[in-house]
Write an enzyme that holds these catalytic residues in place. Structure first.
Site, PDB file in Angstrom:
ATOM      1  N   ARG A 192       1.793 -16.042   1.633  1.00 19.86           N
ATOM      2  CA  ARG A 192       1.591 -14.906   2.526  1.00 19.86           C
ATOM      3  C   ARG A 192       2.316 -15.214   3.833  1.00 19.86           C
ATOM      4  O   ARG A 192       2.432 -16.382   4.225  1.00 19.86           O
ATOM      5  CB  ARG A 192       0.106 -14.682   2.801  1.00 19.86           C
ATOM      6  CG  ARG A 192      -0.736 -14.416   1.552  1.00 19.86           C
ATOM      7  CD  ARG A 192      -2.214 -14.342   1.917  1.00 19.86           C
ATOM      8  NE  ARG A 192      -3.056 -14.078   0.758  1.00 19.86           N
ATOM      9  CZ  ARG A 192      -3.593 -15.026  -0.004  1.00 19.86           C
ATOM     10  NH1 ARG A 192      -3.388 -16.321   0.294  1.00 19.86           N
ATOM     11  NH2 ARG A 192      -4.341 -14.719  -1.055  1.00 19.86           N
ATOM     12  N   HIS A 283       5.319  -9.315   1.703  1.00 16.57           N
ATOM     13  CA  HIS A 283       4.395  -9.499   0.590  1.00 16.57           C
ATOM     14  C   HIS A 283       5.092  -9.331  -0.757  1.00 16.57           C
ATOM     15  O   HIS A 283       4.635  -9.864  -1.768  1.00 16.57           O
ATOM     16  CB  HIS A 283       3.235  -8.509   0.711  1.00 16.57           C
ATOM     17  CG  HIS A 283       1.930  -9.067   0.230  1.00 16.57           C
ATOM     18  ND1 HIS A 283       1.279 -10.082   0.881  1.00 16.57           N
ATOM     19  CD2 HIS A 283       1.165  -8.760  -0.842  1.00 16.57           C
ATOM     20  CE1 HIS A 283       0.163 -10.365   0.247  1.00 16.57           C
ATOM     21  NE2 HIS A 283       0.081  -9.589  -0.813  1.00 16.57           N
TER      22      HIS A 283
END
Length: 335
Positions: A192, A283
């Site tokens: 992330r 992402h």
């Protein structure tokens, strides 16, 4: 222990934490302090001095709820989302939690859900169920008005990874060593962006090409990076100005630890240079690497560990076997 005793216990832990800020990051000590307070209050029955009619107690109960969730180890981002949502709930209602009905909550959802996607409304329902379920468990209310709320069915959409040619265009559009290091880390680690933001130099194992990162809920895991990422990371460290314990730092002023939004803007600049038509965001690199690993033969449990997911079902949302791999798997297993 009565509700008031528990309420006082949580408030005292909060007050002590404000007086001694170092406790913010010491959850184990907070729990020990709370345990000591609970033991002290065990033989006492606390009563409130307040006798005024309360129009709404949502703000008060929400504060206690968030304190409990903080002690459970929820991330600051999740706690902030709870706080903002419960503030909206408090602004909408002018009556105690115990008098809120299921229909009241449906009206609240109708108000909050205007022009919102079904997944967003489902998130609201999940937070309502969590809050009112906690109120019932703590005996602040007898009946849970959120129990009958139903999640909206959302059509399952298979989110696609980056197209290989677009990924190469993005790679070629990177100019500085910082851009190249960030891009290769996103591409190879499946981290992330918030995890890359918090990488410290001491957590990097250059020999094994691995990094210790902290995911959601401060869960620790090891991720691995490519040789290409290693070379650009080392090149970036040699070229950057300023000293810091963090890998990524600002190029301006005091060269402070860079924030997530700044890293997102770097990727946006790379996208503009590359002229890529498909949507580009941080992402999506996780989805691309997860799909790549699954199609290369890694078991779903392995991909789950790389991504830091709690269950394989979450990983399935990110990674999809290609049709070619599905055909090969079928022919391998079925005579």
């Amino acid at each position: 222990m009565s509700n008031l005793n528990e309420e006082v216990s949580i408030k005292l832990v909060g007050k002590i934490t404000l007086l001694m800020p170092f406790l913010e990051q010491k959850l184990d000590i907070q729990l020990e302090v709370k345990k000591a307070i609970d033991e002290t209050l065990y033989n006492y029955e606390i009563q409130s001095k307040c006798t005024d009619l309360v129009a709404s107690d949502i703000e008060e109960k929400a504060a206690i709820y968030q304190a409990c969730k903080k002690l459970e180890g929820l991330s600051q981002r999740t706690l902030d989302n709870y706080r903002l949502f419960l503030n909206k709930l408090d602004q909408f209602f002018t009556k105690p939690c115990s008098t809120i009905s299921t229909m009241d909550l449906r009206m609240f959802l109708a108000f909050m859900g205007k022009e919102k996607q079904a997944t967003t409304v489902n998130g609201y329902i999940t937070m309502l169920k969590g809050f009112f379920g906690w109120l019932q468990a703590e005996e602040y209310i007898i009946k849970n008005p959120a129990f009958k709320l139903k999640q909206t069915k959302v059509p399952r959409v298979i989110l696609q990874p980056y197209q290989p040619e677009n990924l190469e265009r993005l790679r070629e559009a990177c100019i500085t060593e910082r851009e190249k290091a960030l891009f290769e880390l996103l591409d190879s680690t499946a981290c992330r962006i918030s995890e890359l933001d918090n990488i410290k130099l001491k957590d990097i194992n250059w020999q094994e090409r691995s990094i210790k990162v902290f995911g959601k809920g401060s869960k620790e895991r090891i991720v691995f990076f490519s040789t290409r990422a290693k070379l650009h990371m080392q090149g970036y460290l040699k070229s950057r100005e300023g000293e810091s314990e963090y890998l990524f730092i600002s190029e301006r002023g005091s060269h402070n630890h860079i924030k997530v939004r700044a890293l997102q803007l770097i990727i946006a600049k790379i996208k503009d240079r590359a002229g890529v038509g498909e949507r580009v965001h941080c992402h999506k690199f996780r989805r691309t690497q997860a799909t790549r690993l699954l199609n290369s033969g890694m078991r779903i449990e392995g991909v789950q560990g790389i991504l830091g997911h709690t269950t394989p079902s979450t990983t399935q949302i990110y990674a999809q076997l290609s049709q070619e791999n599905l055909k090969n798997e079928y022919r391998r297993l079925v005579v």
